[in-house]
Scaffold this motif. Structure first.
Motif, PDB file in Angstrom:
ATOM      1  N   ILE A 143      36.541  35.788 -36.057  1.00 54.87           N
ATOM      2  CA  ILE A 143      35.733  36.997 -35.916  1.00 54.87           C
ATOM      3  C   ILE A 143      34.714  37.028 -37.037  1.00 54.87           C
ATOM      4  CG2 ILE A 143      35.771  39.516 -35.966  1.00 54.87           C
ATOM      5  CD1 ILE A 143      38.642  39.330 -34.842  1.00 54.87           C
ATOM      6  N   GLU A 144      33.448  37.149 -36.646  1.00 48.91           N
ATOM      7  CA  GLU A 144      32.392  37.237 -37.649  1.00 48.91           C
ATOM      8  C   GLU A 144      32.346  38.659 -38.201  1.00 48.91           C
ATOM      9  OE1 GLU A 144      27.683  36.248 -38.328  1.00 48.91           O
ATOM     10  OE2 GLU A 144      28.351  36.705 -36.292  1.00 48.91           O
ATOM     11  N   PRO A 145      32.421  38.808 -39.518  1.00 49.47           N
ATOM     12  CA  PRO A 145      32.324  40.147 -40.103  1.00 49.47           C
ATOM     13  C   PRO A 145      30.956  40.782 -39.803  1.00 49.47           C
ATOM     14  CG  PRO A 145      33.091  38.550 -41.734  1.00 49.47           C
ATOM     15  CD  PRO A 145      32.644  37.774 -40.534  1.00 49.47           C
ATOM     16  N   ILE A 146      30.965  42.059 -39.550  1.00 42.24           N
ATOM     17  CA  ILE A 146      29.721  42.789 -39.324  1.00 42.24           C
ATOM     18  C   ILE A 146      28.780  42.596 -40.503  1.00 42.24           C
ATOM     19  CG2 ILE A 146      28.729  45.112 -39.110  1.00 42.24           C
ATOM     20  CD1 ILE A 146      31.281  45.863 -37.530  1.00 42.24           C
ATOM     21  N   SER A 147      29.349  42.503 -41.695  1.00 41.88           N
ATOM     22  CA  SER A 147      28.528  42.348 -42.897  1.00 41.88           C
ATOM     23  C   SER A 147      27.668  41.090 -42.830  1.00 41.88           C
ATOM     24  CB  SER A 147      29.402  42.320 -44.153  1.00 41.88           C
ATOM     25  OG  SER A 147      30.288  41.212 -44.116  1.00 41.88           O
ATOM     26  N   ARG A 148      28.168  40.010 -42.231  1.00 36.20           N
ATOM     27  CA  ARG A 148      27.371  38.771 -42.118  1.00 36.20           C
ATOM     28  C   ARG A 148      26.151  39.001 -41.240  1.00 36.20           C
ATOM     29  NH1 ARG A 148      27.526  34.210 -44.016  1.00 36.20           N
ATOM     30  NH2 ARG A 148      27.017  33.212 -42.064  1.00 36.20           N
ATOM     31  N   LYS A 149      26.325  39.729 -40.171  1.00 38.34           N
ATOM     32  CA  LYS A 149      25.196  40.024 -39.279  1.00 38.34           C
ATOM     33  C   LYS A 149      24.154  40.861 -40.013  1.00 38.34           C
ATOM     34  CE  LYS A 149      28.219  39.854 -35.289  1.00 38.34           C
ATOM     35  NZ  LYS A 149      28.856  40.542 -34.184  1.00 38.34           N
ATOM     36  N   LEU A 150      24.626  41.846 -40.752  1.00 39.75           N
ATOM     37  CA  LEU A 150      23.709  42.701 -41.507  1.00 39.75           C
ATOM     38  C   LEU A 150      23.009  41.916 -42.615  1.00 39.75           C
ATOM     39  CD1 LEU A 150      25.909  45.916 -41.746  1.00 39.75           C
ATOM     40  CD2 LEU A 150      23.915  45.559 -40.273  1.00 39.75           C
ATOM     41  N   LEU A 151      23.746  41.029 -43.282  1.00 37.74           N
ATOM     42  CA  LEU A 151      23.157  40.212 -44.344  1.00 37.74           C
ATOM     43  C   LEU A 151      22.089  39.274 -43.790  1.00 37.74           C
ATOM     44  CD1 LEU A 151      26.302  39.413 -46.508  1.00 37.74           C
ATOM     45  CD2 LEU A 151      24.317  40.763 -47.188  1.00 37.74           C
ATOM     46  N   ARG A 152      22.355  38.644 -42.632  1.00 35.97           N
ATOM     47  CA  ARG A 152      21.349  37.765 -42.023  1.00 35.97           C
ATOM     48  C   ARG A 152      20.085  38.539 -41.685  1.00 35.97           C
ATOM     49  NH1 ARG A 152      25.489  35.674 -38.993  1.00 35.97           N
ATOM     50  NH2 ARG A 152      24.710  36.653 -37.102  1.00 35.97           N
ATOM     51  N   LEU A 153      20.252  39.715 -41.106  1.00 39.87           N
ATOM     52  CA  LEU A 153      19.097  40.548 -40.771  1.00 39.87           C
ATOM     53  C   LEU A 153      18.374  40.979 -42.040  1.00 39.87           C
ATOM     54  CD1 LEU A 153      17.413  42.059 -38.657  1.00 39.87           C
ATOM     55  CD2 LEU A 153      19.027  43.970 -38.889  1.00 39.87           C
ATOM     56  N   GLY A 154      19.125  41.378 -43.053  1.00 36.63           N
ATOM     57  CA  GLY A 154      18.523  41.793 -44.321  1.00 36.63           C
ATOM     58  C   GLY A 154      17.756  40.663 -44.979  1.00 36.63           C
ATOM     59  N   LYS A 155      18.304  39.451 -44.953  1.00 37.54           N
ATOM     60  CA  LYS A 155      17.624  38.306 -45.556  1.00 37.54           C
ATOM     61  C   LYS A 155      16.325  38.008 -44.814  1.00 37.54           C
ATOM     62  CE  LYS A 155      18.107  33.465 -46.907  1.00 37.54           C
ATOM     63  NZ  LYS A 155      16.686  33.323 -46.850  1.00 37.54           N
ATOM     64  N   LEU A 156      16.369  38.031 -43.504  1.00 38.20           N
ATOM     65  CA  LEU A 156      15.169  37.790 -42.708  1.00 38.20           C
ATOM     66  C   LEU A 156      14.103  38.851 -42.996  1.00 38.20           C
ATOM     67  CD1 LEU A 156      13.796  36.040 -40.571  1.00 38.20           C
ATOM     68  CD2 LEU A 156      14.961  37.407 -38.817  1.00 38.20           C
ATOM     69  N   TYR A 157      14.527  40.102 -43.060  1.00 40.79           N
ATOM     70  CA  TYR A 157      13.614  41.206 -43.375  1.00 40.79           C
ATOM     71  C   TYR A 157      12.961  40.975 -44.735  1.00 40.79           C
ATOM     72  CZ  TYR A 157      11.956  46.073 -43.709  1.00 40.79           C
ATOM     73  OH  TYR A 157      11.184  47.205 -43.815  1.00 40.79           O
ATOM     74  N   LEU A 158      13.786  40.633 -45.741  1.00 40.56           N
ATOM     75  CA  LEU A 158      13.257  40.404 -47.090  1.00 40.56           C
ATOM     76  C   LEU A 158      12.331  39.196 -47.146  1.00 40.56           C
ATOM     77  CD1 LEU A 158      16.325  41.276 -49.316  1.00 40.56           C
ATOM     78  CD2 LEU A 158      14.232  42.595 -49.002  1.00 40.56           C
ATOM     79  N   ASP A 159      12.642  38.147 -46.376  1.00 39.92           N
ATOM     80  CA  ASP A 159      11.754  36.988 -46.324  1.00 39.92           C
ATOM     81  C   ASP A 159      10.369  37.383 -45.806  1.00 39.92           C
ATOM     82  OD1 ASP A 159      13.791  35.358 -47.286  1.00 39.92           O
ATOM     83  OD2 ASP A 159      14.246  34.458 -45.327  1.00 39.92           O
ATOM     84  N   VAL A 160      10.341  38.196 -44.768  1.00 40.19           N
ATOM     85  CA  VAL A 160       9.062  38.678 -44.219  1.00 40.19           C
ATOM     86  C   VAL A 160       8.361  39.556 -45.250  1.00 40.19           C
ATOM     87  CG1 VAL A 160       8.000  40.115 -42.419  1.00 40.19           C
ATOM     88  CG2 VAL A 160       9.815  38.498 -41.816  1.00 40.19           C
ATOM     89  N   LEU A 161       9.104  40.448 -45.883  1.00 40.16           N
ATOM     90  CA  LEU A 161       8.533  41.342 -46.897  1.00 40.16           C
ATOM     91  C   LEU A 161       7.910  40.552 -48.044  1.00 40.16           C
ATOM     92  CD1 LEU A 161       8.132  44.236 -48.068  1.00 40.16           C
ATOM     93  CD2 LEU A 161      10.411  43.975 -49.084  1.00 40.16           C
ATOM     94  N   VAL A 162       8.645  39.586 -48.575  1.00 41.89           N
ATOM     95  CA  VAL A 162       8.153  38.788 -49.701  1.00 41.89           C
ATOM     96  C   VAL A 162       6.898  38.014 -49.293  1.00 41.89           C
ATOM     97  CG1 VAL A 162       8.696  36.805 -51.169  1.00 41.89           C
ATOM     98  CG2 VAL A 162      10.346  38.665 -50.925  1.00 41.89           C
ATOM     99  N   LYS A 163       6.914  37.455 -48.086  1.00 38.48           N
ATOM    100  CA  LYS A 163       5.749  36.700 -47.607  1.00 38.48           C
ATOM    101  C   LYS A 163       4.518  37.607 -47.491  1.00 38.48           C
ATOM    102  CE  LYS A 163       4.139  33.839 -43.794  1.00 38.48           C
ATOM    103  NZ  LYS A 163       4.448  33.272 -42.475  1.00 38.48           N
ATOM    104  N   GLN A 164       4.717  38.806 -46.961  1.00 40.26           N
ATOM    105  CA  GLN A 164       3.581  39.705 -46.730  1.00 40.26           C
ATOM    106  C   GLN A 164       3.099  40.401 -47.994  1.00 40.26           C
ATOM    107  OE1 GLN A 164       4.228  42.271 -43.349  1.00 40.26           O
ATOM    108  NE2 GLN A 164       4.623  40.557 -41.995  1.00 40.26           N
ATOM    109  N   THR A 165       3.900  40.374 -49.051  1.00 40.04           N
ATOM    110  CA  THR A 165       3.496  41.030 -50.303  1.00 40.04           C
ATOM    111  C   THR A 165       3.363  40.029 -51.450  1.00 40.04           C
ATOM    112  OG1 THR A 165       5.794  41.564 -50.884  1.00 40.04           O
ATOM    113  CG2 THR A 165       4.545  43.255 -49.674  1.00 40.04           C
ATOM    114  N   ALA A 166       3.312  38.749 -51.146  1.00 38.59           N
ATOM    115  CA  ALA A 166       3.265  37.713 -52.179  1.00 38.59           C
ATOM    116  C   ALA A 166       2.099  37.922 -53.143  1.00 38.59           C
ATOM    117  CB  ALA A 166       3.184  36.331 -51.538  1.00 38.59           C
ATOM    118  N   HIS A 167       0.971  38.391 -52.637  1.00 40.05           N
ATOM    119  CA  HIS A 167      -0.218  38.597 -53.473  1.00 40.05           C
ATOM    120  C   HIS A 167      -0.013  39.685 -54.528  1.00 40.05           C
ATOM    121  CE1 HIS A 167      -0.527  41.613 -50.315  1.00 40.05           C
ATOM    122  NE2 HIS A 167      -1.357  42.289 -51.096  1.00 40.05           N
ATOM    123  N   LEU A 168       1.004  40.503 -54.375  1.00 41.62           N
ATOM    124  CA  LEU A 168       1.266  41.596 -55.321  1.00 41.62           C
ATOM    125  C   LEU A 168       2.136  41.153 -56.495  1.00 41.62           C
ATOM    126  CD1 LEU A 168       2.010  44.424 -52.743  1.00 41.62           C
ATOM    127  CD2 LEU A 168      -0.142  43.968 -53.940  1.00 41.62           C
TER     128      LEU A 168
END
Length: 155
Positions: free
Chosen positions: A4-29
Motif C-alpha cells: 500500500i502506497e502511503p498517501i504522504s508519498r502521493k502528496l510529496l510527489r505532487l508537492g515536488k512537481l509543484y515546487l519544480d514548476v515554481l522554481v523554474k518559473q521564478t528562477a530569475h528572482l
C-alpha cells in the motif's frame, strides 16, 4: 500481502512537481526555496518574530533561524529590534523582496490555475475539506496529550 502506497508519498510527489514548476518559473528572482515563507514575511512585514513565524508554520525554532539566515544572506529579509520588546526581533523585507514577492504570488496563482484545470470548484472544495480532515485526524496521533494517554499509568 498487498503493498500500500502511503498517501504522504502521493502528496510529496505532487508537492515536488509543484515546487519544480515554481522554481523554474521564478528562477530569475534568485529565490531558490522558501517562496511561501518569504511571502508570509512580506505580507506581515515588521509584524512577525521568528518564533511567531515558526509557530504559524509548525516549524521548530532552529529550522526557522536557518531559513531566515538563508533569506537574509540572499538579501530578501532582515531582522529589526522590536521597539516594544527588545528581546525580540521583527522580520522585515528588503526592497529586493518587495520586487520579488508580487511576482511569486502571481506565479502561485498561475500554477494553482494550471494545476486545477478541469477540476470543478465543488471538487476543489471537497479536496480542501478532505485535506483538512486528514490533518485533523493525524494531528492527535503526535500530540503530547496522545503520548501521555498512551503510556501506562505508573503512580
Amino acid at each position: 500481502m498487498e503493498l500500500i502506497e502511503p498517501i504522504s508519498r502521493k502528496l510529496l510527489r505532487l508537492g515536488k512537481l509543484y515546487l519544480d514548476v515554481l522554481v523554474k518559473q521564478t528562477a530569475h528572482l534568485e529565490v531558490t526555496r522558501y517562496h511561501y515563507i518569504l511571502s508570509l514575511i512580506y505580507v506581515h512585514d515588521g509584524q512577525l518574530t521568528q518564533n511567531a513565524l515558526a509557530h504559524m508554520l509548525g516549524k521548530d525554532k532552529s529550522a526557522m533561524v536557518n531559513i531566515i539566515n538563508l533569506l537574509s544572506s540572499r538579501g530578501f529579509v532582515y531582522r529589526e529590534n522590536n521597539p516594544n520588546d527588545r528581546r525580540q526581533q521583527l522580520l522585515r523585507v528588503t526592497e529586493k523582496a518587495k520586487l520579488a514577492v508580487p511576482q511569486i504570488l502571481e506565479t502561485f496563482e498561475n500554477i494553482n490555475t494550471d494545476i486545477t484545470d478541469g477540476i470543478s470548484e465543488a471538487d476543489m472544495q471537497v479536496f480542501e475539506s478532505v485535506l483538512t480532515r486528514m490533518h485533523k485526524n493525524l494531528k492527535p496521533l503526535i500530540s503530547p496529550e496522545t503520548t501521555l494517554q498512551a503510556k501506562p499509568h505508573t503512580d
